[in-house]
Write an enzyme that holds these catalytic residues in place. Structure first.
Site, short mmCIF file in Angstrom:
data_model
loop_
_atom_site.label_atom_id
_atom_site.label_comp_id
_atom_site.label_asym_id
_atom_site.label_seq_id
_atom_site.Cartn_x
_atom_site.Cartn_y
_atom_site.Cartn_z
N ASP A 335 0.85 -1.18 0.00
CA ASP A 335 0.00 0.00 0.00
C ASP A 335 0.89 1.25 0.00
O ASP A 335 1.90 1.29 0.71
CB ASP A 335 -0.86 -0.03 1.27
CG ASP A 335 -1.88 1.07 1.31
OD1 ASP A 335 -2.76 1.08 0.43
OD2 ASP A 335 -1.81 1.91 2.22
N GLU A 364 1.51 0.30 -4.89
CA GLU A 364 1.00 1.57 -5.39
C GLU A 364 2.17 2.53 -5.46
O GLU A 364 2.71 2.92 -4.43
CB GLU A 364 -0.05 2.14 -4.43
CG GLU A 364 -1.34 1.37 -4.36
CD GLU A 364 -2.34 2.06 -3.42
OE1 GLU A 364 -3.47 2.33 -3.85
OE2 GLU A 364 -1.99 2.33 -2.26
#
Ligand code: CA
Length: 650
Positions: A335, A364
Site C-alpha cells: 500500500d 501503489e
C-alpha cells in the site's frame, strides 16, 4: 519477581545514534521448557514484561523486569511452558512508564490485538500442511490477480457460504448461488485467476473483535499487529492459535485450487499514532516527522513510517519473510509504496526471492500526501527503473480506459473520449520502451517507467474509487445498459490482452456495483458484498472473462517476458486512428501456436471498418464470446461500436 538488571543502555542524544540490532531473534523464542523474549528499545531505562491468563480485562499473573543485553535489546528468559499465556511490554521512558502494548514482533495476539500471546506454532499447522505447495508459476507475466476483501466474498445470502466473513469461507467447496452457479473458491477456480490478492488480513484496529455480532465493516488499512492474522476473520479472535491455523487452512485450500495468495501489506503507516505499539516502545523512531516536530503524513492517515531507518526497514523485511515462510504467502501488494524508500523495497524483494524467486512484489507507486523522504528516494512509479523485481500499478491505463478517478464525469477510451489512444497503447506495451509509442501523448507518464513488462500491473478498477460498472454509469448518464455492458467488456478485454500483469477487481466479471458509492472503506456489507445473483444476470460476461483468461493463459503472445520481445514482435498498425487501436503480434516468434495475432479496439460509438493486414484470419473474440471453432475471414471487417475484435492465423 523483580530481577536485577545486568547493565543499562546508554543515553543517546538523537534517534540517529540508536544502535542497530543485527540479530534475527527479536520477539519470542518459544519451546516447551522456556520462552525467551527480546525487545529492541534503546530509549528505555527499564522494561517490564507482564503476563496474563486472559486476552483482555484482567490483572497480570506475573511481572518480569527485562535485562539489558546491549545493542538496544532487552531480554528475558522465562522458565516452563508458557504457551497460551498473554503478555505485553511497557517501557520506562524519561522517567515515565508508557502504555502496555504487545510485542511489535508478536506472532500471536488475543482479542483486539491488545496483548501478545505465547503460541506453539508447530501446533497451528492444519492436517497435511507439510504437503502444501505453492502452485506452479513459470513467469511473472503469467500472473492474473483478483483483488478481494475477506467479507465481500461470503456475506451475501446467495453466496451459500457458511463461514461468513471468515478465512474459512475460502475453504468451502461446492458452494452455489440460487441458480446453481458456483460461488466462493470454486468460482475463483472456474474463472482461472492465478493469484488471489486479499485486502488487509493482518491484525487491524477498526473492527471491534469483542463485538462481532454487531454490524461492522472496514477495509483494514489501519494496521495494529503486522505479523498476526486479523481476529474478526477468525472464528475465535481471543485465541492466537485459531487465527493462525485458520489463515493457514485458507492458504492450503487456495493452493490446492491452484491459486496463489497475495497479502495486501500496509507498512507505510499504523492505525494509531502517539498510542501505537511502536511509539509506546521506542517513541518517534518508527515514524518520520516534519521540521516542526509533528508527525509527517504521506499516508493521509495521520503518520508515515520511517522505512529508511534501519530498524524500521528490518521490521518490514522480517515481517514479509515470516508471512512467506510460516504461512507460505506467495506475493505482497504494498500500500502507498511511494512512502517507502527504494532501498527498502529492493531489500524486501531480494529477501523474498531468496526464499522463493517466484514470490511477487508490487505496490501503489505513489503517496497520499507529501513526505520528508526526498522524491528521488521514494519507491514511486517514476522510480520503478531503480527497483528490481518490484512492480507498480498503471494508473495511466486505468484512467486512460475510463477517465480520471479524480473527475467522476470524465470519460475514457472505452466510453468515447478522443485523445486517449496513446495511453491505451502505453498499457498494451506494459509501460515499457516501444519504438512506436509517442510518450508525450500519454496521460500521466512522459516516458516508459517499467524496465520489464512484469513490473507493470495493468488494471481498470480496484477496491478504491467507483467500481467500473458504477463509474461507467456516472460518466455516461445517457448510455443504455447494453452500451455500458459493451464499454465494461471492452475495458476488461484490454486489461486481459495487454502485456504485463493483469489485475481484476473482485466481482468485475459480473459487473460489480456498490450502488454508486465511491469510497466504501467502512460502508455496510450491503454495499460491499459480492451479489452472487449478478453471476446469473451476467452469466454470459462471466463466461467471457473466464474464456479470455483461458485465452491469455494459452497464448504466450499476450504475456511476453521482456521489453525487447514486445518492442520487436508487437507492432501497431497503420490503421490506428482516432478512437481506434489496431496491432499485430508475431506469435510464431514467441512460440505461440497462433502464428499471427491481430487485435482491433474500437472505442467509438460507430462501427469502424478495418482491412485485414494480409491473408485470411480467424475470429478469436469479440467482447461477448471467445469463439471455439471460428471461420476464416479475409478482406475487410466492420468492428462494432465499443467492441474489441481479436483475430489470429494458425
Ligand atoms: Ca483486529
Amino acid at each position: 519477581m523483580q530481577d536485577n538488571q545486568k547493565s543499562t543502555p546508554e543515553i543517546y542524544s538523537s534517534i540517529d545514534e540508536y544502535p542497530e540490532y543485527l540479530g534475527n531473534d527479536l520477539g519470542l523464542d518459544y519451546n516447551q521448557r522456556f520462552s525467551t523474549f527480546k525487545l529492541w528499545s534503546p530509549s528505555a531505562s527499564k522494561v517490564k514484561l507482564s503476563f496474563y491468563d486472559k486476552a483482555i480485562y484482567s490483572e497480570p499473573i506475573a511481572i518480569h523486569y527485562m535485562d539489558y543485553s546491549g545493542e538496544g535489546v532487552w531480554e528475558k528468559k522465562v522458565e516452563g511452558d508458557q504457551s497460551g499465556k498473554y503478555y505485553s511490554f511497557s517501557v520506562l521512558h524519561q522517567g515515565k512508564w508508557l502504555m502496555e502494548v504487545p510485542d511489535p514482533y508478536a506472532k500471536a495476539v488475543g482479542t483486539n490485538g491488545l496483548r501478545a500471546q505465547v503460541v506453539d506454532l508447530d501446533k497451528t499447522n492444519p492436517a497435511n500442511w507439510s504437503s502444501d505447495k505453492r502452485p506452479a508459476l513459470a513467469a511473472p507475466t503469467d500472473i492474473i490477480i483478483y483483488e478481494l476483501h475477506m467479507r465481500d466474498l461470503s456475506l451475501h445470502p446467495a453466496a451459500g457460504i457458511k463461514n461468513k466473513g471468515k478465512f474459512l469461507a475460502l475453504t468451502e467447496n461446492g458452494t452455489k448461488n440460487n441458480e446453481d452457479l458456483s460461488t466462493g473458491i470454486d468460482h475463483l477456480k472456474d474463472l482461472g485467476i492465478t493469484h488471489l490478492h486479499l485486502l488487509p488480513s493482518y491484525d487491524f484496529n477498526s473492527v471491534d473483535e469483542s463485538k462481532l455480532d454487531s454490524a461492522q465493516f472496514n477495509w483494514g488499512y489501519d494496521p495494529q499487529n503486522y505479523n498476526v492474522p486479523e481476529g474478526s476473520y477468525a472464528t475465535d479472535p481471543s485465541d492466537g492459535a485459531t487465527r493462525i491455523r485458520e489463515f493457514k487452512q485458507m492458504v492450503q485450500a487456495l493452493h490446492k485450487a491452484g491459486i496463489r495468495v497475495v497479502m495486501d501489506v500496509v507498512y507505510n503507516h499504523t492505525g494509531a499514532t502517539e498510542t501505537s505499539i511502536f511509539n509506546q516502545l521506542v517513541p518517534d523512531y518508527y515514524y518520520r516527522k516534519n521540521d516542526n516536530g509533528s508527525f509527517s503524513n504521506a499516508s493521509g492517515c495521520g503518520n508515515e513510517t520511517s522505512s529508511d531507518r534501519p530498524m524500521t526497514r528490518k521490521m518490514i523485511i522480517e515481517s514479509v519473510k515470516y508471512w512467506a515462510t510460516e504461512y507460505r504467502v506467495d506475493g505482497f501488494r504494498f500500500d502507498l509504496m511511494g512512502i517507502h524508500d527504494i532501498e527498502t523495497m529492493n531489500s524486501v524483494a531480494a529477501a523474498l526471492h531468496q526464499i522463493d524467486p517466484t514470490i511477487f512484489v508490487y505496490g501503489e507507486g505513489w503517496t497520499a500526501g507529501d513526505s520528508p523522504l526526498p522524491e528521488s528516494d521514494r519507491a514511486t512509479k517514476i522510480n520503478v527503473p531503480k527497483l528490481k523485481n518490484v512492480a507498480a500499478f498503471s494508473d495511466d491505463l486505468r484512467d486512460g480506459l475510463k477517465g480520471s478517478v479524480f473527475n467522476h464525469r470524465e470519460q475514457g477510451f472505452v466510453s468515447g473520449k478522443i485523445g486517449n489512444e496513446e495511453s491505451i497503447k502505453f498499457g498494451i506495451v506494459a509501460s515499457t520502451q516501444h519504438p512506436q509509442l509517442d510518450y508525450k501523448a500519454v496521460n500521466y507518464s512522459n516516458a516508459p517507467w517499467a524496465p520489464q513488462p512484469h513490473q507493470c500491473i495493468n488494471y481498470v478498477s480496484c477496491h478504491d474509487n467507483h467500481t467500473l460498472f458504477d463509474r461507467l454509469k456516472i460518466s455516461n448518464p445517457n448510455a443504455s445498459d447494453k452500451q455500458i455492458e459493451r464499454m465494461h467488456s471492452l475495458a476488461q478485454t484490454i486489461v486481459l490482452t495487454s502485456q504485463g500483469v493483469s489485475f481484476l477487481h473482485a466481482g468485475t466479471e459480473f459487473l460489480r456495483t456498490k450502488s454508486g458509492e465511491e469510497n466504501s472503506y467502512k460502508s455496510p456489507d450491503a454495499i460491499n458484498q459480492l451479489d452472487w445473483n449478478r453471476k446469473t444476470k451476467y452469466k454470459k460476461n462471466v463466461q467471457y472473462i473466464a474464456d479470455l483468461i483461458a485465452m491469455r493463459k494459452a497464448h504466450p503472445a499476450f504475456r511476453m517476458g521482456t521489453t525487447e520481445l514486445i518492442a520487436k514482435h508487437l507492432s501497431f498498425n497503420s490503421q490506428c486512428s482516432e478512437q481506434l487501436i489496431a496491432y499485430e503480434i508475431d506469435g510464431a516468434a514467441v512460440g505461440d501456436r497462433w502464428k499471427k495475432i491481430f487485435v482491433v479496439l474500437n472505442g467509438s460509438d460507430q462501427t469502424k471498418k478495418v482491412n485485414f493486414p494480409h491473408g485470411r484470419w480467424k475470429y478469436a473474440a469479440n467482447g461477448e464470446v471467445v469463439f471455439k471453432n471460428p471461420k476464416a475471414l479475409g478482406g475487410s471487417f466492420g468492428v462494432p461500436a465499443q467492441r474489441p475484435a481479436i483475430f489470429y492465423q494458425d
